[in-house]
Design a protein around this motif. Structure first.
Motif, PDB file in Angstrom:
ATOM      1  N   LEU A 117       0.979  -1.374  -0.356  1.00  0.00           N
ATOM      2  CA  LEU A 117      -0.231  -0.061  -0.102  1.00  0.00           C
ATOM      3  C   LEU A 117       0.869   0.781  -0.118  1.00  0.00           C
ATOM      4  CD1 LEU A 117      -2.599   1.545   0.479  1.00  0.00           C
ATOM      5  CD2 LEU A 117      -2.688   0.859   2.985  1.00  0.00           C
ATOM      6  N   MET A 118       1.930   1.058   0.924  1.00  0.00           N
ATOM      7  CA  MET A 118       2.935   2.168   0.918  1.00  0.00           C
ATOM      8  C   MET A 118       3.460   2.612  -0.287  1.00  0.00           C
ATOM      9  SD  MET A 118       2.163   3.495   3.811  1.00  0.00           S
ATOM     10  CE  MET A 118       3.166   4.827   3.686  1.00  0.00           C
ATOM     11  N   ASP A 119       3.717   1.995  -1.326  1.00  0.00           N
ATOM     12  CA  ASP A 119       4.696   1.306  -2.128  1.00  0.00           C
ATOM     13  C   ASP A 119       4.181   2.433  -3.275  1.00  0.00           C
ATOM     14  OD1 ASP A 119       6.703   0.868  -1.524  1.00  0.00           O
ATOM     15  OD2 ASP A 119       6.476  -1.162  -1.892  1.00  0.00           O
ATOM     16  N   SER A 120       2.716   2.286  -3.335  1.00  0.00           N
ATOM     17  CA  SER A 120       1.608   2.356  -4.230  1.00  0.00           C
ATOM     18  C   SER A 120       0.717   3.741  -4.241  1.00  0.00           C
ATOM     19  CB  SER A 120      -0.029   1.714  -4.705  1.00  0.00           C
ATOM     20  OG  SER A 120       0.284   0.185  -4.026  1.00  0.00           O
ATOM     21  N   ILE A 121       0.932   4.677  -2.709  1.00  0.00           N
ATOM     22  CA  ILE A 121       0.970   6.259  -2.540  1.00  0.00           C
ATOM     23  C   ILE A 121       2.449   6.197  -3.296  1.00  0.00           C
ATOM     24  CG2 ILE A 121       1.172   7.481  -1.102  1.00  0.00           C
ATOM     25  CD1 ILE A 121      -0.799   5.855   0.921  1.00  0.00           C
ATOM     26  N   HIS A 122       3.649   6.307  -2.961  1.00  0.00           N
ATOM     27  CA  HIS A 122       4.624   6.455  -3.440  1.00  0.00           C
ATOM     28  C   HIS A 122       4.666   6.687  -4.479  1.00  0.00           C
ATOM     29  CE1 HIS A 122       6.598   7.489   0.515  1.00  0.00           C
ATOM     30  NE2 HIS A 122       6.150   6.284   1.253  1.00  0.00           N
ATOM     31  N   ASP A 123       4.371   6.257  -6.060  1.00  0.00           N
ATOM     32  CA  ASP A 123       4.362   5.911  -6.848  1.00  0.00           C
ATOM     33  C   ASP A 123       2.639   6.602  -7.653  1.00  0.00           C
ATOM     34  OD1 ASP A 123       6.622   3.764  -7.048  1.00  0.00           O
ATOM     35  OD2 ASP A 123       4.519   2.169  -7.213  1.00  0.00           O
ATOM     36  N   ILE A 124       1.986   6.480  -6.842  1.00  0.00           N
ATOM     37  CA  ILE A 124       1.267   7.594  -7.566  1.00  0.00           C
ATOM     38  C   ILE A 124       1.459   9.103  -7.027  1.00  0.00           C
ATOM     39  CG2 ILE A 124      -1.205   8.634  -6.670  1.00  0.00           C
ATOM     40  CD1 ILE A 124      -2.850   5.602  -6.102  1.00  0.00           C
ATOM     41  N   ALA A 143      -7.901  11.929 -11.673  1.00  0.00           N
ATOM     42  CA  ALA A 143      -8.253  10.300 -11.379  1.00  0.00           C
ATOM     43  C   ALA A 143      -7.057   9.792 -10.506  1.00  0.00           C
ATOM     44  CB  ALA A 143      -7.724   9.239 -12.081  1.00  0.00           C
ATOM     45  N   ASP A 144      -5.536  10.391 -11.020  1.00  0.00           N
ATOM     46  CA  ASP A 144      -5.057  10.330  -9.355  1.00  0.00           C
ATOM     47  C   ASP A 144      -4.731  10.397  -8.154  1.00  0.00           C
ATOM     48  OD1 ASP A 144      -3.282   8.587 -11.486  1.00  0.00           O
ATOM     49  OD2 ASP A 144      -2.136  10.205 -12.559  1.00  0.00           O
ATOM     50  N   ARG A 145      -5.242  11.727  -8.265  1.00  0.00           N
ATOM     51  CA  ARG A 145      -5.369  12.929  -6.756  1.00  0.00           C
ATOM     52  C   ARG A 145      -6.445  11.743  -6.167  1.00  0.00           C
ATOM     53  NH1 ARG A 145      -5.149  19.087  -8.838  1.00  0.00           N
ATOM     54  NH2 ARG A 145      -3.076  18.966  -8.260  1.00  0.00           N
ATOM     55  N   ALA A 146      -7.469  11.547  -6.446  1.00  0.00           N
ATOM     56  CA  ALA A 146      -8.454  10.556  -5.754  1.00  0.00           C
ATOM     57  C   ALA A 146      -8.317   9.379  -5.192  1.00  0.00           C
ATOM     58  CB  ALA A 146      -9.929  10.257  -6.439  1.00  0.00           C
ATOM     59  N   LYS A 147      -7.497   8.620  -6.678  1.00  0.00           N
ATOM     60  CA  LYS A 147      -6.379   7.318  -6.132  1.00  0.00           C
ATOM     61  C   LYS A 147      -6.165   7.843  -5.012  1.00  0.00           C
ATOM     62  CE  LYS A 147      -6.265   5.441 -10.378  1.00  0.00           C
ATOM     63  NZ  LYS A 147      -5.751   4.631 -11.818  1.00  0.00           N
ATOM     64  N   TYR A 148      -5.022   8.772  -4.736  1.00  0.00           N
ATOM     65  CA  TYR A 148      -4.020   8.820  -3.782  1.00  0.00           C
ATOM     66  C   TYR A 148      -4.844   9.605  -2.421  1.00  0.00           C
ATOM     67  CZ  TYR A 148      -0.557  11.172  -0.670  1.00  0.00           C
ATOM     68  OH  TYR A 148      -0.169  12.344  -0.240  1.00  0.00           O
ATOM     69  N   GLN A 149      -5.880   9.806  -2.053  1.00  0.00           N
ATOM     70  CA  GLN A 149      -6.706  10.471  -1.931  1.00  0.00           C
ATOM     71  C   GLN A 149      -7.706   9.323  -0.256  1.00  0.00           C
ATOM     72  OE1 GLN A 149      -9.898  12.942  -1.878  1.00  0.00           O
ATOM     73  NE2 GLN A 149     -10.478  13.610  -0.119  1.00  0.00           N
ATOM     74  N   PHE A 150      -7.734   8.124  -1.676  1.00  0.00           N
ATOM     75  CA  PHE A 150      -8.581   7.166  -1.351  1.00  0.00           C
ATOM     76  C   PHE A 150      -7.310   6.181  -0.296  1.00  0.00           C
ATOM     77  CE2 PHE A 150      -8.997   2.292  -1.704  1.00  0.00           C
ATOM     78  CZ  PHE A 150     -10.699   1.950  -0.921  1.00  0.00           C
ATOM     79  N   LEU A 151      -6.518   6.333  -1.478  1.00  0.00           N
ATOM     80  CA  LEU A 151      -4.945   5.420  -1.069  1.00  0.00           C
ATOM     81  C   LEU A 151      -4.619   6.150   0.948  1.00  0.00           C
ATOM     82  CD1 LEU A 151      -3.065   4.492  -3.580  1.00  0.00           C
ATOM     83  CD2 LEU A 151      -4.301   2.746  -2.362  1.00  0.00           C
TER      84      LEU A 151
END
Length: 95
Positions: A17-24, A51-59
């Motif tokens: 999860l943290m890796d996904s957050i860093h990638d986004i 879309a990336d900002r929404a994904k980042y906020q969710f994650l």
């Protein structure tokens, strides 16, 4: 097996999860830099950024809910453009 402690599934998933957050976060900063340096920005680029900002906020909220901790310190919240974190020099303090 002998003396090695196995990683729990929760720890592995929190790391993922943290890796996904860093990638986004890297993707968002790259697109913002691109938008700042270009004359015309396409609608597709703006939609991708939203879309990336929404994904980042969710994650990010999911990581907060799980109380996940990052393996390393990053500038997710405090970027380079945040000036309130910069300390004044000694000469500026006396003026």
């Amino acid at each position: 097996m002998f003396g090695k402690k196995k990683k729990s599934v929760e720890k592995i998933e929190n790391d993922r999860l943290m890796d996904s957050i860093h990638d986004i976060q890297r993707r968002i900063s790259n697109v913002q830099r691109l938008m700042n340096n270009s004359l015309e920005v396409t609608d597709a680029t703006q939609l991708q950024l939203r879309a990336d900002r929404a994904k980042y906020q969710f994650l990010y909220l999911e990581a907060r809910r799980r109380k996940a901790q990052a393996k390393q310190t990053t500038d997710i919240i405090f970027g380079d453009e945040d000036t309130f974190l910069k300390q004044p020099s000694r000469a500026e303090k006396h003026w």
